[in-house]
Design a protein around this motif. Sequence first.
Motif, short mmCIF file in Angstrom:
data_model
loop_
_atom_site.label_atom_id
_atom_site.label_comp_id
_atom_site.label_asym_id
_atom_site.label_seq_id
_atom_site.Cartn_x
_atom_site.Cartn_y
_atom_site.Cartn_z
N GLU A 101 0.94 -1.39 0.14
CA GLU A 101 -0.07 -0.06 -0.12
C GLU A 101 0.80 1.18 0.19
O GLU A 101 0.53 2.30 -0.47
CB GLU A 101 -1.18 -0.12 1.16
N ASN A 102 2.08 1.19 0.75
CA ASN A 102 2.94 2.40 0.49
C ASN A 102 3.86 2.41 -0.81
O ASN A 102 4.12 1.34 -1.51
CB ASN A 102 3.62 2.30 1.69
N SER A 107 8.04 0.45 -6.67
CA SER A 107 7.25 1.07 -7.45
C SER A 107 8.12 2.65 -8.02
O SER A 107 7.89 3.00 -9.05
CB SER A 107 6.31 2.15 -6.28
N VAL A 108 9.17 3.01 -7.22
CA VAL A 108 9.97 4.06 -7.56
C VAL A 108 10.61 3.59 -8.93
O VAL A 108 10.93 4.37 -9.70
CB VAL A 108 10.80 4.29 -6.52
N VAL A 109 11.14 2.33 -8.77
CA VAL A 109 11.84 1.85 -10.05
C VAL A 109 10.99 1.81 -11.36
O VAL A 109 11.36 2.24 -12.55
CB VAL A 109 12.53 0.45 -9.98
N LEU A 110 9.79 1.39 -11.12
CA LEU A 110 8.91 1.35 -12.27
C LEU A 110 8.49 2.90 -12.90
O LEU A 110 8.35 2.88 -14.02
CB LEU A 110 7.45 0.53 -11.69
N LEU A 111 8.57 3.72 -12.14
CA LEU A 111 8.11 5.04 -12.49
C LEU A 111 9.49 5.63 -13.10
O LEU A 111 9.20 6.25 -14.06
CB LEU A 111 7.88 5.79 -11.06
N VAL A 112 10.56 5.31 -12.63
CA VAL A 112 11.62 5.92 -13.36
C VAL A 112 11.89 5.26 -14.70
O VAL A 112 11.99 5.89 -15.58
CB VAL A 112 12.98 5.64 -12.26
N ILE A 153 1.33 15.18 -9.78
CA ILE A 153 0.12 14.45 -9.29
C ILE A 153 0.58 13.16 -8.49
O ILE A 153 0.32 12.99 -7.37
CB ILE A 153 -0.88 14.26 -10.21
N VAL A 154 1.38 12.39 -8.93
CA VAL A 154 2.07 11.12 -8.50
C VAL A 154 2.80 11.54 -7.06
O VAL A 154 2.57 10.97 -5.93
CB VAL A 154 3.20 10.40 -9.15
N ASN A 166 0.60 4.46 -6.24
CA ASN A 166 1.01 3.26 -6.93
C ASN A 166 0.08 2.95 -8.23
O ASN A 166 0.70 2.51 -9.27
CB ASN A 166 0.79 2.25 -5.97
N THR A 167 -1.23 3.39 -8.07
CA THR A 167 -2.05 3.23 -9.30
C THR A 167 -1.54 3.91 -10.31
O THR A 167 -1.64 3.56 -11.52
CB THR A 167 -3.55 3.43 -8.92
N LEU A 168 -1.23 5.26 -10.22
CA LEU A 168 -0.80 6.01 -11.35
C LEU A 168 0.59 5.57 -11.85
O LEU A 168 0.78 5.51 -13.02
CB LEU A 168 -0.85 7.53 -10.77
#
Length: 189
Positions: A101-102, A107-112, A153-154, A166-168
Motif C-alpha cells: 500500500e505504500n 514502485s519508484v523503479v517502475l516510475l523511473v 500528481i504522483v 501506486n495506481t498512477l
Amino acid sequence: MERFAKKIVQKCIQTNLIEEDQSDWLLYSLQRRFMNIGGFLFLILLGVLIAPFQQVLLLNLGLAFLREKTNGLHMPTKLSCFGFSLICEYSCLFILHQLQENVSFVSVVLLVISTGLIVALAPCNNAAIHCSLLELHSMKKSVYKRLALYGLIVVIFIICKPILANTLIVAESAVALLVALSKLGVGVH
C-alpha cells in the motif's frame, strides 16, 4: 457507431469545416473517441468486479491521460483492441494488488523506467494517424508537459494517499509498455 461517425464526417465536409483529404483523419478520430468513451465505461464496469472503484477509475484515467499524447500500441480490430485493453487493465490491477500500500522501491523503479521509456520513445505514429514530423515534434512537447503534470500528481499522492500513487505508477508503466511495443512493430503501423 461507424455509420454515425461517417455521417458526421460527411456533414463536416458539406459545411466546409474540413477538406475532403481530412476525412480519413476525422473518421479515425471520431471512431477512436466513441470507442474510447464506450470502452472506458465498460472497462470501469469490468474492473470494479476485481478491484476498488477508486483504483479502477484512477488507473483508466491515468492511462487515457498519457495515451492521448504518447499514442502507442494499436490493435488491428476493435475486438482485439478491446480484448487487449481488458487484459492490460486486469494485469495492471493484478500488479497493483501485489504492490504494498505504500510506495516501495519497486514502485519508484517502475516510475523511473516508465518515465524514461516514454521520454525516449513517445509519441508513436501509425498509418491511421499519419502525423508529420512537425506534428510529432509538437506532440513530443505535449508528452513532456503531460509527464510533468502527471509526475506532480504522483508526488502529491505519494504524500497523501500512497496506494493511489501506486495506481498512477502502474498506469504509467502500462503506457510505457504500449509505447515500447508499438516501437517494436507490434500492432497497427
